[in-house]
Design a protein around this motif. Structure first.
Motif, mmCIF file in Angstrom:
data_model
loop_
_atom_site.group_PDB
_atom_site.id
_atom_site.type_symbol
_atom_site.label_atom_id
_atom_site.label_comp_id
_atom_site.label_asym_id
_atom_site.label_seq_id
_atom_site.Cartn_x
_atom_site.Cartn_y
_atom_site.Cartn_z
ATOM 1 N N TYR A 134 0.706 5.686 -0.229
ATOM 2 C CA TYR A 134 -0.132 6.876 -0.097
ATOM 3 C C TYR A 134 0.686 8.123 -0.421
ATOM 4 O O TYR A 134 1.868 8.196 -0.104
ATOM 5 C CB TYR A 134 -0.622 7.028 1.340
ATOM 6 N N SER A 157 2.335 1.053 3.728
ATOM 7 C CA SER A 157 1.903 0.153 4.787
ATOM 8 C C SER A 157 1.632 -1.222 4.194
ATOM 9 O O SER A 157 1.463 -1.374 2.980
ATOM 10 C CB SER A 157 0.650 0.680 5.489
ATOM 11 N N PRO A 166 -1.394 16.405 7.551
ATOM 12 C CA PRO A 166 -1.371 15.954 6.153
ATOM 13 C C PRO A 166 -2.765 15.734 5.600
ATOM 14 O O PRO A 166 -3.657 15.259 6.305
ATOM 15 C CB PRO A 166 -0.609 14.621 6.248
ATOM 16 N N TYR A 186 0.351 12.317 0.399
ATOM 17 C CA TYR A 186 -0.330 13.356 1.168
ATOM 18 C C TYR A 186 0.310 14.702 0.837
ATOM 19 O O TYR A 186 1.469 14.778 0.432
ATOM 20 C CB TYR A 186 -0.160 13.130 2.680
ATOM 21 N N PRO A 240 -2.656 -4.203 9.924
ATOM 22 C CA PRO A 240 -2.565 -3.423 11.155
ATOM 23 C C PRO A 240 -2.703 -1.926 10.964
ATOM 24 O O PRO A 240 -2.608 -1.187 11.941
ATOM 25 C CB PRO A 240 -1.169 -3.754 11.693
ATOM 26 N N TYR A 241 -2.930 -1.435 9.767
ATOM 27 C CA TYR A 241 -3.175 -0.017 9.511
ATOM 28 C C TYR A 241 -2.026 0.879 9.923
ATOM 29 O O TYR A 241 -2.251 2.023 10.281
ATOM 30 C CB TYR A 241 -4.435 0.451 10.258
ATOM 31 N N GLU A 242 -0.831 0.408 9.925
ATOM 32 C CA GLU A 242 0.288 1.242 10.333
ATOM 33 C C GLU A 242 1.009 1.797 9.113
ATOM 34 O O GLU A 242 1.551 1.049 8.308
ATOM 35 C CB GLU A 242 1.254 0.439 11.206
ATOM 36 N N GLN A 243 0.994 3.125 9.035
ATOM 37 C CA GLN A 243 1.659 3.792 7.931
ATOM 38 C C GLN A 243 3.046 4.241 8.363
ATOM 39 O O GLN A 243 3.225 4.709 9.498
ATOM 40 C CB GLN A 243 0.900 5.055 7.517
ATOM 41 N N TYR A 244 3.968 4.177 7.436
ATOM 42 C CA TYR A 244 5.318 4.678 7.671
ATOM 43 C C TYR A 244 5.606 5.730 6.610
ATOM 44 O O TYR A 244 5.452 5.474 5.417
ATOM 45 C CB TYR A 244 6.326 3.534 7.618
ATOM 46 N N PHE A 245 6.017 6.898 7.081
ATOM 47 C CA PHE A 245 6.196 8.036 6.200
ATOM 48 C C PHE A 245 7.643 8.218 5.768
ATOM 49 O O PHE A 245 8.579 7.912 6.522
ATOM 50 C CB PHE A 245 5.752 9.325 6.901
ATOM 51 N N GLY A 246 7.789 8.764 4.579
ATOM 52 C CA GLY A 246 9.088 9.226 4.139
ATOM 53 C C GLY A 246 9.357 10.625 4.680
ATOM 54 O O GLY A 246 8.504 11.211 5.339
ATOM 55 N N PRO A 247 10.537 11.178 4.369
ATOM 56 C CA PRO A 247 10.907 12.487 4.894
ATOM 57 C C PRO A 247 10.215 13.645 4.184
ATOM 58 O O PRO A 247 10.252 14.766 4.676
ATOM 59 C CB PRO A 247 12.419 12.544 4.657
ATOM 60 N N LEU A 301 4.195 14.328 1.052
ATOM 61 C CA LEU A 301 4.615 13.182 1.848
ATOM 62 C C LEU A 301 4.138 11.890 1.216
ATOM 63 O O LEU A 301 3.021 11.797 0.717
ATOM 64 C CB LEU A 301 4.019 13.272 3.259
ATOM 65 N N ARG A 338 0.843 -1.193 0.000
ATOM 66 C CA ARG A 338 0.000 0.000 0.000
ATOM 67 C C ARG A 338 0.882 1.248 0.000
ATOM 68 O O ARG A 338 1.862 1.311 0.745
ATOM 69 C CB ARG A 338 -0.899 0.028 1.232
#
Lengths: 110, 113
Positions: B33, B95, B43, B35, B99-106, B91, B31
């Motif tokens: 995304y 994921s 965001p 933003y 577990p719906y956990e998103q990890y963002f880039g810088p 951004l 997945r």
């Protein structure tokens, strides 16, 4: 589209004080996440809460998901300057979409 | 383990020019995304990919915006004929399902002059 309101918007406190940040909605979320973001960087995931009434602790941070899964709070004990940043909550809408709150900007003074 | 990476980190462009940003998600995440975040705000969701399929696109995205994820790995976000109102932090997050956990880039900070 669901909306998430955070309060307060800004908070400036002295090192060692406690604080609570609130995240409220009129809608139900399947899960909720809290992030901390520093200037010029992306948000960093702190915790995910899924079950109504759930409480999670991460060192000096305590996260609670409301019984009805419409609201959440973040409590910081004995705040430190390293806690300074923008705190964001994000609710899961459906199976993949996240709605972010308006953010709480925290400054902890040494 | 490498996290989400974005390139470039900063982009300054003149109004009317086209820009393209790249996002490389965490390798096992299907997945992805995009933003947009303006100063002092949270965001705002722009678009979502599951593997190579773009499943949702926000009404915030005008026809000048297009995103792709050609092989279900990296993604690009292109803005054509940039306007000053496009200035923001873009951004990317990834994921895995469940577990719906998103990890963002810088993020990529875009400034349109």
């Amino acid at each position: 589209t669901q909306l998430l309101e955070q309060s307060p918007q800004f908070l400036s406190i002295q090192e060692g004080e406690n604080l609570t940040v609130y995240c409220n909605s009129s809608s139900v979320f399947s899960s909720l996440q809290w992030y901390r973001q520093e200037p010029g960087e992306g948000p960093v995931l702190l915790v995910t809460v899924v079950t109504g009434g759930e409480v999670k602790k991460l060192k000096r941070l305590t996260f609670q998901f409301g019984d009805a899964r419409k609201d959440s709070s973040l409590h910081i004990t004995a705040a430190q300057p390293g806690d300074t940043g923008l705190y964001l909550c994000a609710g899961a809408e459906g199976t993949y979409k996240y709605i972010f709150g308006t953010g709480t900007r925290l400054k902890v003074l040494a | 383990d490498t996290g989400v990476s974005q390139d470039p980190r900063h982009k300054i462009t003149k109004r009317g020019q086209n820009v393209t940003f790249r996002c490389d998600p965490i390798s096992e995440h299907n997945r992805l995304y995009w933003y947009r975040q303006t100063l002092g705000q949270g965001p705002e969701f722009l678009t979502y990919f599951q593997n190579e399929a773009q499943l949702e696109k926000s009404r915030l995205l005008s026809d000048r915006f297009s995103a792709e994820r050609p092989k279900g790995s990296f993604s690009t976000l292109e803005i054509q004929r940039t306007e000053q109102g496009d200035s923001a932090m873009y951004l990317c997050a990834s994921s895995s399902p469940g577990p719906y956990e998103q990890y963002f880039g810088p993020g990529t900070r875009l400034t349109v002059t």
